[in-house]
Design a protein around this motif. Sequence first.
Motif, PDB file in Angstrom:
ATOM      1  N   SER A  55      -4.763  -8.556  -0.133  1.00 22.29           N
ATOM      2  CA  SER A  55      -4.668  -7.196  -0.377  1.00 22.29           C
ATOM      3  C   SER A  55      -5.382  -6.737  -1.630  1.00 22.29           C
ATOM      4  O   SER A  55      -5.078  -7.095  -2.541  1.00 22.29           O
ATOM      5  CB  SER A  55      -2.898  -6.887  -0.775  1.00 22.29           C
ATOM      6  OG  SER A  55      -2.732  -5.805  -1.337  1.00 22.29           O
ATOM      7  N   MET A  56      -5.950  -5.549  -1.334  1.00 19.95           N
ATOM      8  CA  MET A  56      -6.854  -4.987  -2.221  1.00 19.95           C
ATOM      9  C   MET A  56      -5.963  -4.631  -3.228  1.00 19.95           C
ATOM     10  O   MET A  56      -6.421  -4.817  -4.526  1.00 19.95           O
ATOM     11  CB  MET A  56      -7.860  -4.179  -1.597  1.00 19.95           C
ATOM     12  CG  MET A  56      -9.117  -4.777  -0.634  1.00 19.95           C
ATOM     13  SD  MET A  56     -10.178  -3.724  -0.303  1.00 19.95           S
ATOM     14  CE  MET A  56      -9.668  -2.486   0.679  1.00 19.95           C
ATOM     15  N   GLY A  57      -5.066  -3.847  -2.958  1.00 14.73           N
ATOM     16  CA  GLY A  57      -4.323  -3.082  -3.987  1.00 14.73           C
ATOM     17  C   GLY A  57      -3.514  -4.082  -5.050  1.00 14.73           C
ATOM     18  O   GLY A  57      -3.803  -3.861  -6.257  1.00 14.73           O
ATOM     19  N   HIS A  58      -3.062  -5.034  -4.178  1.00 14.24           N
ATOM     20  CA  HIS A  58      -2.435  -5.977  -5.297  1.00 14.24           C
ATOM     21  C   HIS A  58      -3.490  -6.918  -6.057  1.00 14.24           C
ATOM     22  O   HIS A  58      -2.928  -7.229  -6.989  1.00 14.24           O
ATOM     23  CB  HIS A  58      -1.600  -7.096  -4.288  1.00 14.24           C
ATOM     24  CG  HIS A  58      -0.371  -6.257  -3.814  1.00 14.24           C
ATOM     25  ND1 HIS A  58      -0.412  -5.737  -2.647  1.00 14.24           N
ATOM     26  CD2 HIS A  58       0.882  -6.280  -4.094  1.00 14.24           C
ATOM     27  CE1 HIS A  58       0.692  -4.874  -2.202  1.00 14.24           C
ATOM     28  NE2 HIS A  58       1.774  -5.647  -3.219  1.00 14.24           N
ATOM     29  N   SER A  59      -4.792  -7.225  -5.573  1.00  8.92           N
ATOM     30  CA  SER A  59      -5.533  -7.864  -6.258  1.00  8.92           C
ATOM     31  C   SER A  59      -5.882  -6.978  -7.498  1.00  8.92           C
ATOM     32  O   SER A  59      -6.306  -7.769  -8.638  1.00  8.92           O
ATOM     33  CB  SER A  59      -6.942  -8.231  -5.569  1.00  8.92           C
ATOM     34  OG  SER A  59      -6.332  -9.173  -4.373  1.00  8.92           O
ATOM     35  N   VAL A  60      -6.325  -5.570  -7.360  1.00  9.07           N
ATOM     36  CA  VAL A  60      -6.708  -4.924  -8.166  1.00  9.07           C
ATOM     37  C   VAL A  60      -5.654  -4.902  -9.335  1.00  9.07           C
ATOM     38  O   VAL A  60      -5.623  -4.950 -10.471  1.00  9.07           O
ATOM     39  CB  VAL A  60      -6.922  -3.587  -7.911  1.00  9.07           C
ATOM     40  CG1 VAL A  60      -7.081  -2.525  -8.952  1.00  9.07           C
ATOM     41  CG2 VAL A  60      -8.274  -3.534  -7.126  1.00  9.07           C
TER      42      VAL A  60
ATOM     43  N   SER B 162      -7.572   6.770  -0.554  1.00  8.37           N
ATOM     44  CA  SER B 162      -6.610   5.829  -0.125  1.00  8.37           C
ATOM     45  C   SER B 162      -5.469   5.354  -0.861  1.00  8.37           C
ATOM     46  O   SER B 162      -5.395   3.913  -1.083  1.00  8.37           O
ATOM     47  CB  SER B 162      -7.399   4.556   0.641  1.00  8.37           C
ATOM     48  OG  SER B 162      -8.235   4.064  -0.470  1.00  8.37           O
ATOM     49  N   PHE B 163      -4.936   6.063  -1.857  1.00  6.60           N
ATOM     50  CA  PHE B 163      -3.883   5.807  -2.651  1.00  6.60           C
ATOM     51  C   PHE B 163      -2.647   4.820  -1.947  1.00  6.60           C
ATOM     52  O   PHE B 163      -2.559   5.298  -0.744  1.00  6.60           O
ATOM     53  CB  PHE B 163      -3.170   7.069  -2.986  1.00  6.60           C
ATOM     54  CG  PHE B 163      -2.139   7.131  -4.007  1.00  6.60           C
ATOM     55  CD1 PHE B 163      -2.390   6.795  -5.589  1.00  6.60           C
ATOM     56  CD2 PHE B 163      -0.663   7.020  -3.748  1.00  6.60           C
ATOM     57  CE1 PHE B 163      -1.296   6.829  -6.449  1.00  6.60           C
ATOM     58  CE2 PHE B 163       0.248   6.938  -4.539  1.00  6.60           C
ATOM     59  CZ  PHE B 163      -0.110   6.700  -5.994  1.00  6.60           C
ATOM     60  N   ASP B 164      -2.399   3.853  -2.383  1.00 10.93           N
ATOM     61  CA  ASP B 164      -1.606   2.821  -1.752  1.00 10.93           C
ATOM     62  C   ASP B 164      -0.340   2.633  -2.219  1.00 10.93           C
ATOM     63  O   ASP B 164       0.519   1.345  -1.893  1.00 10.93           O
ATOM     64  CB  ASP B 164      -2.414   1.543  -1.459  1.00 10.93           C
ATOM     65  CG  ASP B 164      -2.733   0.632  -2.541  1.00 10.93           C
ATOM     66  OD1 ASP B 164      -2.383   1.154  -3.665  1.00 10.93           O
ATOM     67  OD2 ASP B 164      -3.253  -0.091  -2.337  1.00 10.93           O
ATOM     68  N   ILE B 165       0.238   3.282  -3.253  1.00  8.90           N
ATOM     69  CA  ILE B 165       1.605   3.002  -3.798  1.00  8.90           C
ATOM     70  C   ILE B 165       2.595   3.731  -2.946  1.00  8.90           C
ATOM     71  O   ILE B 165       2.728   5.164  -3.262  1.00  8.90           O
ATOM     72  CB  ILE B 165       1.785   3.335  -5.518  1.00  8.90           C
ATOM     73  CG1 ILE B 165       0.680   2.548  -5.970  1.00  8.90           C
ATOM     74  CG2 ILE B 165       3.397   2.997  -5.718  1.00  8.90           C
ATOM     75  CD1 ILE B 165       0.690   2.748  -7.668  1.00  8.90           C
ATOM     76  N   HIS B 166       3.360   3.060  -1.926  1.00 11.12           N
ATOM     77  CA  HIS B 166       4.136   3.981  -1.000  1.00 11.12           C
ATOM     78  C   HIS B 166       5.124   4.999  -1.655  1.00 11.12           C
ATOM     79  O   HIS B 166       5.147   6.286  -0.998  1.00 11.12           O
ATOM     80  CB  HIS B 166       4.930   2.925   0.103  1.00 11.12           C
ATOM     81  CG  HIS B 166       3.845   2.400   0.994  1.00 11.12           C
ATOM     82  ND1 HIS B 166       3.420   2.683   2.121  1.00 11.12           N
ATOM     83  CD2 HIS B 166       3.016   1.177   0.645  1.00 11.12           C
ATOM     84  CE1 HIS B 166       2.501   1.656   2.794  1.00 11.12           C
ATOM     85  NE2 HIS B 166       2.265   0.887   1.762  1.00 11.12           N
ATOM     86  N   SER B 167       5.735   4.352  -2.681  1.00 13.30           N
ATOM     87  CA  SER B 167       6.826   5.159  -3.223  1.00 13.30           C
ATOM     88  C   SER B 167       6.443   6.572  -3.962  1.00 13.30           C
ATOM     89  O   SER B 167       7.011   7.213  -4.424  1.00 13.30           O
ATOM     90  CB  SER B 167       7.763   4.493  -4.113  1.00 13.30           C
ATOM     91  OG  SER B 167       6.791   3.833  -5.254  1.00 13.30           O
TER      92      SER B 167
ATOM     93  N   ARG C 104      -4.542   4.068  -9.191  1.00 15.08           N
ATOM     94  CA  ARG C 104      -3.954   4.484 -10.416  1.00 15.08           C
ATOM     95  C   ARG C 104      -4.984   5.532 -10.965  1.00 15.08           C
ATOM     96  O   ARG C 104      -4.438   6.396 -11.823  1.00 15.08           O
ATOM     97  CB  ARG C 104      -3.549   3.483 -11.223  1.00 15.08           C
ATOM     98  CG  ARG C 104      -2.052   2.840 -10.909  1.00 15.08           C
ATOM     99  CD  ARG C 104      -2.024   1.448 -11.676  1.00 15.08           C
ATOM    100  NE  ARG C 104      -0.626   1.002 -10.870  1.00 15.08           N
ATOM    101  CZ  ARG C 104      -0.097  -0.272 -11.211  1.00 15.08           C
ATOM    102  NH1 ARG C 104      -0.792  -1.088 -11.930  1.00 15.08           N
ATOM    103  NH2 ARG C 104       1.107  -0.414 -10.866  1.00 15.08           N
ATOM    104  N   ALA C 105      -6.295   5.664 -10.605  1.00 11.69           N
ATOM    105  CA  ALA C 105      -7.099   6.710 -11.138  1.00 11.69           C
ATOM    106  C   ALA C 105      -7.165   7.875 -10.140  1.00 11.69           C
ATOM    107  O   ALA C 105      -8.142   8.622 -10.407  1.00 11.69           O
ATOM    108  CB  ALA C 105      -8.451   5.949 -11.554  1.00 11.69           C
ATOM    109  N   VAL C 106      -6.678   7.542  -8.665  1.00  8.18           N
ATOM    110  CA  VAL C 106      -6.746   8.443  -7.786  1.00  8.18           C
ATOM    111  C   VAL C 106      -6.399  10.185  -8.295  1.00  8.18           C
ATOM    112  O   VAL C 106      -7.174  10.813  -7.831  1.00  8.18           O
ATOM    113  CB  VAL C 106      -6.078   8.087  -6.298  1.00  8.18           C
ATOM    114  CG1 VAL C 106      -5.867   9.407  -5.399  1.00  8.18           C
ATOM    115  CG2 VAL C 106      -6.980   7.084  -5.816  1.00  8.18           C
ATOM    116  N   GLU C 107      -5.285  10.086  -8.736  1.00  4.52           N
ATOM    117  CA  GLU C 107      -4.716  11.575  -9.038  1.00  4.52           C
ATOM    118  C   GLU C 107      -5.838  12.457  -9.985  1.00  4.52           C
ATOM    119  O   GLU C 107      -5.983  13.419  -9.613  1.00  4.52           O
ATOM    120  CB  GLU C 107      -3.371  11.374  -9.810  1.00  4.52           C
ATOM    121  CG  GLU C 107      -2.801  13.013  -9.836  1.00  4.52           C
ATOM    122  CD  GLU C 107      -1.291  12.770 -10.344  1.00  4.52           C
ATOM    123  OE1 GLU C 107      -0.382  11.946 -10.249  1.00  4.52           O
ATOM    124  OE2 GLU C 107      -1.201  13.803 -11.349  1.00  4.52           O
TER     125      GLU C 107
END
Lengths: 296, 296
Positions: free
Chosen positions: B148-153, B87-92, B68-71
């Motif tokens: 899942s790293m994204g889900h854990s974060v 490695s932004f990972d929110i597919h939608s 969420r800080a990538v952009e």
Amino acid sequence: MEKIRVAVAGRGNVGKQAIEAVLAAPDMELAGVVSRRAGAANEGAYKTVGDIAELGKVDVVMVCSPTRAVEAEASKYLAMGISTVDSFDIHSQIVGLRAKLMGIAKANGAVAVVAAGWDPGSDSVVRALMEAMAPGGITYTDFGPGMSMGHSVAARAINGVADALSITIPLGTGVHRRLVYVQLQDGADFDTVAAAVKADPYFAYDETRVTCVDDVKVLMDVGHGVSMSRKGVSGATHNQMLQFNMRINNPALTSQIMVSCARACKRMAPGAYTMIEIPVIDLLPGEREGHIDRLV
Amino acid sequence: MEKIRVAVAGRGNVGKQAIEAVLAAPDMELAGVVSRRAGAANEGAYKTVGDIAELGKVDVVMVCSPTRAVEAEASKYLAMGISTVDSFDIHSQIVGLRAKLMGIAKANGAVAVVAAGWDPGSDSVVRALMEAMAPGGITYTDFGPGMSMGHSVAARAINGVADALSITIPLGTGVHRRLVYVQLQDGADFDTVAAAVKADPYFAYDETRVTCVDDVKVLMDVGHGVSMSRKGVSGATHNQMLQFNMRINNPALTSQIMVSCARACKRMAPGAYTMIEIPVIDLLPGEREGHIDRLV
């Protein structure tokens, strides 16, 4: 949107299925088929001609000739400014073919996609991707069990052979056995034929067993497969395990990949490319953002 | 040949391993690490700074922040003319992120590679390739078992959570269960936390089970895996079976793929790209012809 006009040159295993794959593509139009046996087969939903000039505007031609005829065929079409896709499959000669077609393609504003089948081809893309994921380590490619079209054609070309079938047997870690079934021409000597098969560059590096049969046709099955595996290192982390497997109809997959690569001809700058040089998105029909939304 | 100067921004799981992957890359030089906690960790073979300007010339920065800080992070570097890999990972939201970074990248002569991990990322390349091989049919992506790293974060960011671990369990045909282990902050209410986890967009669409534990740390294992399969149609031929499997250390693979994509920043025209838009050959170090000879 204007459809890509695609011609199919050759009516062998791959050529026949290339026709079906072009007809199934939403963004393509079959301009027609080029065949030396043109007159005999002008049936069906498409035109069969002896000379591509009879087909009007052609954007891309699928060169569905035996591998050893690819260079001459592709060069001829590229010189006319028509882009080409081939499934040339002698791995050690791909760099050379690409270099030769590069000049002709650039000079005539056309694109050549070379070695566009499944191996070389889509397997090459997977191998390159696996290396990017784990730069250290070893990739093994295990083929089969299945009929190798390239090896069968090579065996059929040998003196004294009426028909031949070469089956690839995976022995693991990239080692293969070739089982070659030959049907002899009248008066041909089996031992001479067997020695010639084993000496051919297609067979010289593998364990090859040649068997004489009365009828090769009844043994035919174009199913094939591959298993590629890489155990490697990402950064400083070992034991990364990657694997790709498939079980497929061989000419159907080869011709489909050629058709998908025909799209890339409209999207790449003039020149000659192998599949690892083409973004995979350019193999798919339609708009980029839809693919990104759906596949990424 | 001049080495690519790469900076790593962030020192979490991915950032730490990105440092190792840059150091292992034959064509790269680690310009240094950007971290808010700069002062405390200026040990080792590289410089750690609070501001990227202190690192001199930087070609590419690996944005190893939470998704969420990538952009904001990537936009900041691109505006300075420095290429980015994330490695932004929110597919939608990938199409949107790509569109936003596209303008900034082009305006500043830089390249942004977005969503460059394994899923989204290398899995996306395999999915696109599978579609090119068999345009009809369905692809299933089955993740795990693994953290899942994204889900854990995402779970860690929820109010009342001191630490969290989200494990993805594959139920087959693209259906997953999320097992979320939470360690509560003093005074936090478990039911409230569990409800907030289940309502988060990361978890809302899957069966999610939340368990309260005393210590999340002892459950940690960053191994992960995926199995992707497609049964599809090439041309008019059905039942083509394609499969990709892997078992990997997750942050090690993510950071290695980011590093491989950093190369593409030097080879692509200014703009923002997902991995399916980049030729796989551009992810590998060194000269093209050698790769074509070896991999095609």
